[in-house]
Design a protein around this motif. Structure first.
Motif, mmCIF file in Angstrom:
data_model
loop_
_atom_site.group_PDB
_atom_site.id
_atom_site.type_symbol
_atom_site.label_atom_id
_atom_site.label_comp_id
_atom_site.label_asym_id
_atom_site.label_seq_id
_atom_site.Cartn_x
_atom_site.Cartn_y
_atom_site.Cartn_z
ATOM 1 N N GLU A 73 1.862 7.279 9.875
ATOM 2 C CA GLU A 73 1.293 8.584 10.185
ATOM 3 C C GLU A 73 1.965 9.627 9.301
ATOM 4 O O GLU A 73 3.187 9.611 9.122
ATOM 5 C CB GLU A 73 1.509 8.937 11.658
ATOM 6 N N TYR A 74 1.176 10.526 8.756
ATOM 7 C CA TYR A 74 1.721 11.577 7.897
ATOM 8 C C TYR A 74 0.873 12.824 8.047
ATOM 9 O O TYR A 74 -0.331 12.797 7.812
ATOM 10 C CB TYR A 74 1.729 11.102 6.443
ATOM 11 N N LYS A 75 1.504 13.895 8.494
ATOM 12 C CA LYS A 75 0.818 15.170 8.705
ATOM 13 C C LYS A 75 -0.413 15.003 9.582
ATOM 14 O O LYS A 75 -1.486 15.555 9.316
ATOM 15 C CB LYS A 75 0.459 15.816 7.359
ATOM 16 N N GLY A 76 -0.252 14.202 10.640
ATOM 17 C CA GLY A 76 -1.293 14.039 11.647
ATOM 18 C C GLY A 76 -2.393 13.057 11.315
ATOM 19 O O GLY A 76 -3.371 12.953 12.066
ATOM 20 N N THR A 77 -2.257 12.334 10.198
ATOM 21 C CA THR A 77 -3.304 11.402 9.776
ATOM 22 C C THR A 77 -2.694 10.072 9.337
ATOM 23 O O THR A 77 -1.664 10.057 8.668
ATOM 24 C CB THR A 77 -4.109 11.981 8.596
ATOM 25 N N THR A 78 -3.332 8.966 9.717
ATOM 26 C CA THR A 78 -2.893 7.668 9.224
ATOM 27 C C THR A 78 -3.068 7.644 7.708
ATOM 28 O O THR A 78 -4.165 7.856 7.191
ATOM 29 C CB THR A 78 -3.712 6.526 9.857
ATOM 30 N N SER A 79 -1.967 7.419 7.006
ATOM 31 C CA SER A 79 -1.974 7.548 5.550
ATOM 32 C C SER A 79 -1.299 6.351 4.895
ATOM 33 O O SER A 79 -0.390 5.740 5.465
ATOM 34 C CB SER A 79 -1.241 8.825 5.122
ATOM 35 N N ILE A 80 -1.748 6.056 3.697
ATOM 36 C CA ILE A 80 -1.105 5.035 2.868
ATOM 37 C C ILE A 80 -0.309 5.766 1.800
ATOM 38 O O ILE A 80 -0.777 6.749 1.222
ATOM 39 C CB ILE A 80 -2.156 4.104 2.240
ATOM 40 N N TYR A 81 0.913 5.297 1.573
ATOM 41 C CA TYR A 81 1.797 5.942 0.617
ATOM 42 C C TYR A 81 2.089 5.009 -0.547
ATOM 43 O O TYR A 81 2.430 3.843 -0.353
ATOM 44 C CB TYR A 81 3.119 6.317 1.300
ATOM 45 N N ASN A 82 1.926 5.537 -1.747
ATOM 46 C CA ASN A 82 2.239 4.778 -2.954
ATOM 47 C C ASN A 82 3.720 4.950 -3.267
ATOM 48 O O ASN A 82 4.160 6.023 -3.656
ATOM 49 C CB ASN A 82 1.384 5.271 -4.128
ATOM 50 N N GLY A 83 4.485 3.867 -3.111
ATOM 51 C CA GLY A 83 5.922 3.898 -3.383
ATOM 52 C C GLY A 83 6.269 3.379 -4.755
ATOM 53 O O GLY A 83 7.452 3.170 -5.048
ATOM 54 N N GLY A 84 5.286 3.195 -5.614
ATOM 55 C CA GLY A 84 5.565 2.747 -6.969
ATOM 56 C C GLY A 84 4.329 2.221 -7.665
ATOM 57 O O GLY A 84 3.594 1.392 -7.112
ATOM 58 N N THR A 85 4.070 2.730 -8.856
ATOM 59 C CA THR A 85 2.997 2.240 -9.718
ATOM 60 C C THR A 85 3.599 1.974 -11.084
ATOM 61 O O THR A 85 4.353 2.804 -11.601
ATOM 62 C CB THR A 85 1.877 3.291 -9.880
ATOM 63 N N VAL A 116 -1.425 8.853 -0.473
ATOM 64 C CA VAL A 116 -0.643 9.918 -1.085
ATOM 65 C C VAL A 116 0.431 9.325 -1.991
ATOM 66 O O VAL A 116 0.865 8.180 -1.806
ATOM 67 C CB VAL A 116 0.009 10.832 -0.030
ATOM 68 N N LEU A 117 0.856 10.111 -2.951
ATOM 69 C CA LEU A 117 1.923 9.693 -3.865
ATOM 70 C C LEU A 117 2.581 10.924 -4.449
ATOM 71 O O LEU A 117 2.094 12.043 -4.296
ATOM 72 C CB LEU A 117 1.375 8.790 -4.986
#
Length: 286
Positions: A73-85, A116-117
């Motif tokens: 959860e991030y800022k009230g929304t289920t979010s996927i976070y890119n931790g590396g590309t 998000v990234l």
């Protein structure tokens, strides 16, 4: 037909992921030279990687491109976070990041609303690729590094008590917060790395008036805050000094400070930090 195999990553890919990570980031503006133990700890702990949402591009069974993702959860929304590309030299220019995200988006849309990234502002090539994929800039962060030797503060030890804290007291800490952190430093995400975080509180009359959370092994400050009515009394300085000592007098870092948080920026600069790099936060609607 593509010369690359695009597939979700797996736990048994960790060794290859580490080698490819080092190779892909060998020329990065910020040093990223993690040994395998620290890389594994970062992937499984701090990032809490979701292998099913993380994809790799393989050429002759070698991992040559990757995207590492987490979900929370991030800022009230289920979010996927890119931790590396990353794409290793020799395989750049083949639109691998776009291919990886195409495979990712087909699977991710059922699990989250957005991805998000963060990307360093001077990395114009990466920013252009992300924008072509569909990411847009939604935030701006400053990243700081301590560049001086800290001396003990003059904080009155009889009035203020420095004590150990814990993640279980996060509700108290959140009452002191004045800004939202980036994805990786939210309390929901921090929980996955709690064993590697040190929690320190400043108390007055038994009441928590400030806190700092940091990774002593690396010297990275994860979160900190001071009661708004008690700022400019040396509490924040004393907490940073405690992190400095417990981290073995490392050059502490504080990353992803929102640009709008002028009071935090002013405090860090006053203590002896320098703004070394800046990052865009970018968001992709899924």
């Amino acid at each position: 037909m593509s010369q690359y195999e695009i597939r979700p990553l797996q736990h048994n890919d960790l060794r290859q992921m580490h080698r490819s990570f080092l190779e892909a980031f060998s020329e990065y503006p910020v040093p990223m030279q993690l040994n395998y133990s620290l890389f594994k700890k970062r992937m499984l702990g701090k990032l809490n990687i979701r292998f099913d949402l993380s994809f790799g591009a393989f050429s002759s069974q070698k991992l040559v491109g990757f995207i590492f993702h987490s979900l929370n959860e991030y800022k009230g929304t289920t979010s996927i976070y890119n931790g590396g590309t990353g794409v290793i030299p020799g395989h750049r220019g083949n639109r691998l990041t776009r291919q990886l995200y195409q495979a990712f988006q087909e699977k991710a849309a059922t699990q989250a609303k957005r991805c998000v990234l963060e990307v360093i502002t001077v990395n114009e090539v990466a920013i252009k690729v992300y924008e072509e994929i569909g990411f847009r800039k939604v935030g701006f962060y400053n990243c700081y590094k301590l560049n001086k030797i800290l001396e003990p503060s003059n904080l009155n030890q009889e009035e203020f008590l420095i004590a150990c804290g814990s993640l279980s007291r996060k509700d108290l800490y959140q009452q002191l917060d004045s800004v939202e952190t980036s994805f990786s430093d939210t309390f929901d995400q921090l929980a996955y790395n709690a064993a590697s975080e040190t929690f320190v509180e400043c108390r007055i009359g038994g009441r928590v008036v400030g806190y700092i959370i940091f990774q002593a092994q690396s010297g990275r400050i994860t979160r900190m805050a001071v009661d708004a009515s008690l700022r400019r009394k040396g509490i924040g300085t004393r907490l940073v000094y405690e992190a400095y000592i417990q981290s073995g007098k490392k050059n502490l870092t504080a990353i992803n400070i929102p640009e709008a948080a002028k009071d935090i920026a002013g405090f860090l600069l006053n203590v002896g930090f320098e703004n070394q790099v800046d990052q865009w936060e970018m968001e992709l609607t899924l």
